[in-house]
Structure formats: C-alpha cells, structure tokens
Design an enzyme around this catalytic site. Sequence first.
Site, PDB file in Angstrom:
ATOM      1  N   CYS A   2       0.834  -1.344   0.081  1.00  0.00           N
ATOM      2  CA  CYS A   2       0.098   0.207   0.012  1.00  0.00           C
ATOM      3  C   CYS A   2       0.914   1.320  -0.074  1.00  0.00           C
ATOM      4  O   CYS A   2       1.935   1.450   0.600  1.00  0.00           O
ATOM      5  CB  CYS A   2      -0.831  -0.040   1.044  1.00  0.00           C
ATOM      6  N   ARG A  27       4.134  -0.426  -4.788  1.00  0.00           N
ATOM      7  CA  ARG A  27       3.901  -0.813  -3.443  1.00  0.00           C
ATOM      8  C   ARG A  27       2.600  -1.449  -3.470  1.00  0.00           C
ATOM      9  O   ARG A  27       2.268  -2.080  -2.567  1.00  0.00           O
ATOM     10  CB  ARG A  27       3.694   0.327  -2.355  1.00  0.00           C
ATOM     11  N   TRP A  73      -3.035  -2.641  -1.932  1.00  0.00           N
ATOM     12  CA  TRP A  73      -2.519  -4.066  -1.780  1.00  0.00           C
ATOM     13  C   TRP A  73      -3.291  -4.709  -0.764  1.00  0.00           C
ATOM     14  O   TRP A  73      -3.146  -4.550   0.268  1.00  0.00           O
ATOM     15  CB  TRP A  73      -1.223  -4.315  -1.826  1.00  0.00           C
ATOM     16  N   ASN A  99      -1.840   2.090   5.646  1.00  0.00           N
ATOM     17  CA  ASN A  99      -1.104   1.116   5.117  1.00  0.00           C
ATOM     18  C   ASN A  99      -0.815   0.044   6.444  1.00  0.00           C
ATOM     19  O   ASN A  99      -0.413   0.553   7.399  1.00  0.00           O
ATOM     20  CB  ASN A  99       0.066   1.523   4.677  1.00  0.00           C
ATOM     21  N   GLY A 100      -1.089  -1.055   6.381  1.00  0.00           N
ATOM     22  CA  GLY A 100      -0.850  -2.146   7.712  1.00  0.00           C
ATOM     23  C   GLY A 100      -1.912  -3.101   7.736  1.00  0.00           C
ATOM     24  O   GLY A 100      -2.969  -3.139   7.025  1.00  0.00           O
ATOM     25  N   GLU A 484      17.241 -18.299  -6.450  1.00  0.00           N
ATOM     26  CA  GLU A 484      16.774 -16.964  -6.897  1.00  0.00           C
ATOM     27  C   GLU A 484      16.230 -17.046  -8.437  1.00  0.00           C
ATOM     28  O   GLU A 484      15.278 -16.394  -8.663  1.00  0.00           O
ATOM     29  CB  GLU A 484      17.958 -15.992  -6.867  1.00  0.00           C
ATOM     30  N   LYS A 488      12.596 -15.811  -9.529  1.00  0.00           N
ATOM     31  CA  LYS A 488      12.287 -14.646 -10.481  1.00  0.00           C
ATOM     32  C   LYS A 488      11.399 -15.274 -11.653  1.00  0.00           C
ATOM     33  O   LYS A 488      10.346 -14.442 -11.743  1.00  0.00           O
ATOM     34  CB  LYS A 488      13.736 -14.124 -11.147  1.00  0.00           C
ATOM     35  N   GLU A 491       7.732 -15.521 -10.120  1.00  0.00           N
ATOM     36  CA  GLU A 491       6.861 -14.310  -9.640  1.00  0.00           C
ATOM     37  C   GLU A 491       6.800 -13.600 -10.699  1.00  0.00           C
ATOM     38  O   GLU A 491       5.507 -12.774 -10.747  1.00  0.00           O
ATOM     39  CB  GLU A 491       7.645 -13.593  -8.464  1.00  0.00           C
ATOM     40  N   HIS A 507      17.173 -37.057  -5.221  1.00  0.00           N
ATOM     41  CA  HIS A 507      16.012 -37.262  -4.138  1.00  0.00           C
ATOM     42  C   HIS A 507      14.912 -37.155  -4.293  1.00  0.00           C
ATOM     43  O   HIS A 507      13.951 -36.877  -3.380  1.00  0.00           O
ATOM     44  CB  HIS A 507      16.717 -36.820  -2.761  1.00  0.00           C
ATOM     45  N   LYS A 606       5.834  -4.671  -3.743  1.00  0.00           N
ATOM     46  CA  LYS A 606       7.122  -4.589  -3.089  1.00  0.00           C
ATOM     47  C   LYS A 606       6.948  -3.851  -1.573  1.00  0.00           C
ATOM     48  O   LYS A 606       6.036  -3.332  -1.246  1.00  0.00           O
ATOM     49  CB  LYS A 606       7.702  -3.369  -3.965  1.00  0.00           C
TER      50      LYS A 606
END
Length: 611
Positions: A2, A27, A73, A99-100, A484, A488, A491, A507, A606
Amino acid sequence: MCGIVAYVGERTAYPILIKGLQRLEYRGYDSAGIALANGGIRVYKCKGRVKDLQALARDKEVGGSIGMGHTRWATHGEPSDANAHPHASERGIFHVVHNGIIENHAHLRRELVRRGYTFRSETDTEVLANLIEDTYLEQNVSAELAVRLALTRVVGAYGLVILCDREPGKLLAARKGSPLVIGVGEGEYFLASDAMPIIEYTDRVIYMNDEEVAVITPSALDLKDLYNDVKTPEIKTIKLSIANADKGEFPHFMLKEIHEQPFSVTDTFRGRVAADGDKIVLGGILDVMPRLVEARRVIIVACGTSWHAALVGEYLLEEYARVPVEVEYASEFRYRDPIVGEGDLVIAISQSGETADTLAAIRRVKGTGATCLGICNVAGSSISRETEAGVYTRAGIEIGVASTKAFTSQITVLAMMAFLLGSKRRVLDAAEYRALVSELTRVPEMIATVLEQEGRIKEIAELYKESPNALFLGRGILFPVALEGALKLKEISYIHAEGYPAAEMKHGPIALVDERMPVFAIATSDKLYDKTAGNIQEVKARGGKVIAIATRGNEEIRGLADQVIEIPPCHVALSPLLAVVPLQLFAYHVAVARGCNVDQPRNLAKSVTVE
Ligand code: F6R
C-alpha cells in the site's frame, strides 16, 4: 505494501497526489483513491490502477490544496471500489488512508456495530475511521486527541493519514510498524510511505517513529507520541535522484534495473575499496568492528530474495572469514525462542528496510547482548534506524517488484564484509585479500559482458515460454542463485519453478523430468563442476532439456547441454554476481513473451510491511 501520499500547502494538491501515487504504484496496485479537502471532502476511488482513478476524476472537481491518496495491496477484503481507500467514517467526519493491518479489527467492529455503526466495506481501515469518529463524538475531544485515544486501543500496524471535515486546513498522520515520511517544504508539507513522491519537491525529510502522531498545517508541524509527549522532529537531508525513478529508454523498470547492475555494483563498493585493491573500509560498521572480529557466530535474517543473498553470505563468511553462520527466514526466527546472546552478530538484510518480519526479527534480539547490523538499500528505513550499525547497499531506487540490482548489491556488501573480516581475523593473508578485493572491482565489467548476451537469452526464453514447470540446479555458493532464478521466474511469469542443490535432484525432483521440463544447470568451472556435469547427464538421460550457465572457454559443456549461456571466468566467491544475471534476463523475457505485467506481477507488492 500500500502506498500513501498526502499534501498540505498552497499548491493544488490533485496533480501532486496523482504523480505521487504513480511513483508509489509498485507498493500496491489493485485499487486507488484520493480525498481532497476544499469546502468539504471529496473522494474519488476505484478498483484498478492510478490511470483508472485519473479517468474517474476527469471532468470532476479536483480543486483544493489539502489532500491524500492511496494505492492498495489488498489485505482485508477483495480489490473493489468499496474496499478502495480513502474510507469515510459513518457520518463522514473522518476520512482515512491506511497501510498495515489492524489485528483486533473484528473485535472493534463488533463493538462499533453494537453502538450503531454500519460498514460499507470489508476493510480494517473503515473500523479505524469509525473508531476515531466514535471517540471524537463520545468524548467530545479534538480530532488529534480522538486519533491518539483511538489508536491506544488498536493492535497491529498502521501508517495513517486522516482528514477531519470539522477541522479543515490540517492533515493528521500516525505511524506504527508501517513507514511514513514527511517532506518539509517552504509553507508546505508532503507525506508519503517512502521518499519517492517527495524527492522532486524537497530533500528535507522527517521519518516518523512508531506511535507518533503528527498534526500538519501549511505553516506548522506538531509531533507527539500517543501519550501526548511532545517530540522534536529530526529533519534529515536525503540524496535521491529523481532520474532513478523513471524508466528512461527501457520498457520496464525490471529491465532497466537488470541493466543498471554494472553501475549499481560499482556504487556499492565505490569509496569503500581502496584504489590499489589492498583494503576495504566500511564506515557504517567501523565503531563495532572489534565485536565483529570477535564474533563467535553470525545469524542472518531476511526474506525472499534478500534471504537468497543471505545464503550466499553464509558461504562467503564461512569460507573467507571462518565464522559459523546461520541463515534464518525472518518470519520463522521472530516466533521462535532463539538462543542468541553476547558474542553473536545478527545481520538483517532488506532492500526496503521495512519488511515487517525482518524488522520484528531484529527487535526479537534487542537486549540479548548480540550485535545487530543492517544491510539495507533504502536510507532512513526502519531497519537501518533500528540496528546498531550497518552498511547501505547504495543500489539506487529499485522499483521493479522483482528484485534484481538489490540482490547483487547485497552480495557485494556481504563479500566486502567477508573479505574484510577474513583479513582482520587473519584467515586471509595479504596476497589473498588483495586478490579478492581486486577481483571484486572487476565484477562490473564482467556483468556488462553477461548483459551483452541478452539477445541469445531472449531466444532461449522464446523456446521455453510455454513450459509449465522449470528446475534450477546449483551447488555450493551457486545453490542460492538457483533458488533466486526459480523465484524470479515464478513471480513474474507465473511458471512453477523450483531451485535445488544439484545433488538433491536425485532425491525426488528427478521424477518430474521429461521432455517438457527445462532444467537450468549452473555449471561454472569450479571444484564442483564435474559433479554438476554428472547431474546434467542424469537430466539428459531422462529426456529433460538443459540450459547450462557455464564459464567461457568450457567447450565440453556444449556436448552436454541443449543451450549454453556463458559467463566470464571469475573467482568462485564472486560468481553469484555473474551467474544470476542470465537468470534475471530469462525470467524477464519469458514474462514479456507470455504477456505478463513484469513490473507489477499479480498478487505481489514491493515492501512487505505486513505479516
Ligand atoms: C523478490 C522480492 C521479495 C523481497 C522480499 C524481501 O523479487 O523482491 O522476495 O526480496 O519481500 O524484501 P526486502 O528485501 O525489502 O526486505
């Protein structure tokens, strides 16, 4: 998570708010809204992007020099017009952007319903708006006191901006857990979740602390804590360039940031590495250096991509400084009862410096006697302020939701720390230390040569863009790079991908391998190369397709892999900085080929400032 922006001053607020929301859209981007105070409060809000909000507000009255905006968000309630912020209280006396997460919202909502309040949204924010209004009316107090009293009843995290219809001409703001920055202008103030919307107007900022409430008019800023103690605002000057906040010639921020890496890595070590390569100076940790040199153990806490950088750091610190390292998911560490104390060094790694779990993890170790350091990108962020000492990564603003240049800068800092401690702990002799430092200074030009292969990587992305799954294999210091690469890809392209230590494939994951399964094998010419080459053969024997990341000059690998992407020969310690770049580019080009929104992938945002 947010984005909040607000303005109070002489200018027309609307264009400042819209531009601010555009800068904050990374955000959160599922809905957007604004409230403008101009002889009453006007609210425009809708599901969708800031451009949808602009379309909605076109031809409407958008005057007024006080206002606030929000890009969401979703946490409580699906993305919808009704759940978009700002939220009004029952009688419209208060409007709130938030925001929160308010953890006791259900309890407060039930209480307010009993008192006759109705709710138009599913959000926890509307609960706040009504709680403040109820306190204001019931206790017959000022808006400021109503906000402070209401917030003492709230459990959870908030960055809040509030307009009160009955007290025009001012903004109220409060923070706990979710960041808020106040920009100080001449006869005007700006407020935002981070400095991005502010930097083109002023470089003077105040970072609000937890449990602080601000009352802001064009000519004054009053800061108090929730319990009415007056606080003295500390004005800081920030150095952020607005140029970094634009895409320039690139179609996406992510691609721009991938290409910036030769420069961002240089910025990370610039001025910290002596020109003749014989020493490293990290000013931010000088004061605690004796404790670092003596540390009996290092614990690194982080989330996501930063956690992958931490895993690289584990290899570096153990190998070159010979200190035992544990890497922890911050979200797990914070809820354990970890055995931490005197002699331990806890390092929090975070691009944003605001990740809720990482922040909570460092708060968990306060008072234990452990030394706590931050490796953050955003100057003035909560983690950088709440750690005793630290090193900024200086990667520049990272806007693409998928982190790229922050990762390579985090590894650069970890490498500098490992080499410096290795030298001070007499693990590295002068010649080894010098060789590593000098190799580090060559990394930017080596990254540049990897970037030159973008055309080839794009072709490979075309070949595999329809694959439903992908595997990424690596060993040793390159295993975190496999993780990583997989992160990438999933996402931004929504392809299911997993990273594994190459030997672990046998395995279990090998059962997945067939002719539709691309397997990335990071097979650089190091001491484990032969082992990884064996794993490649196992994949090929089962019909899998192998894309190898190999060291230039390795001809043998062409006979093993279906495609080869070369990286220049370099010291193994620094190889993650090169090997990750083709994987970033691959994920980017697959996502573009699949028509995905690269900079704003679905469900992500983000800076994860909520748990
Ligand atoms: C992935 C990504 C996230 C972040 C994670 C931690 O591309 O960006 O996984 O790495 O949310 O964020 P910071 O580093 O800001 O603490």
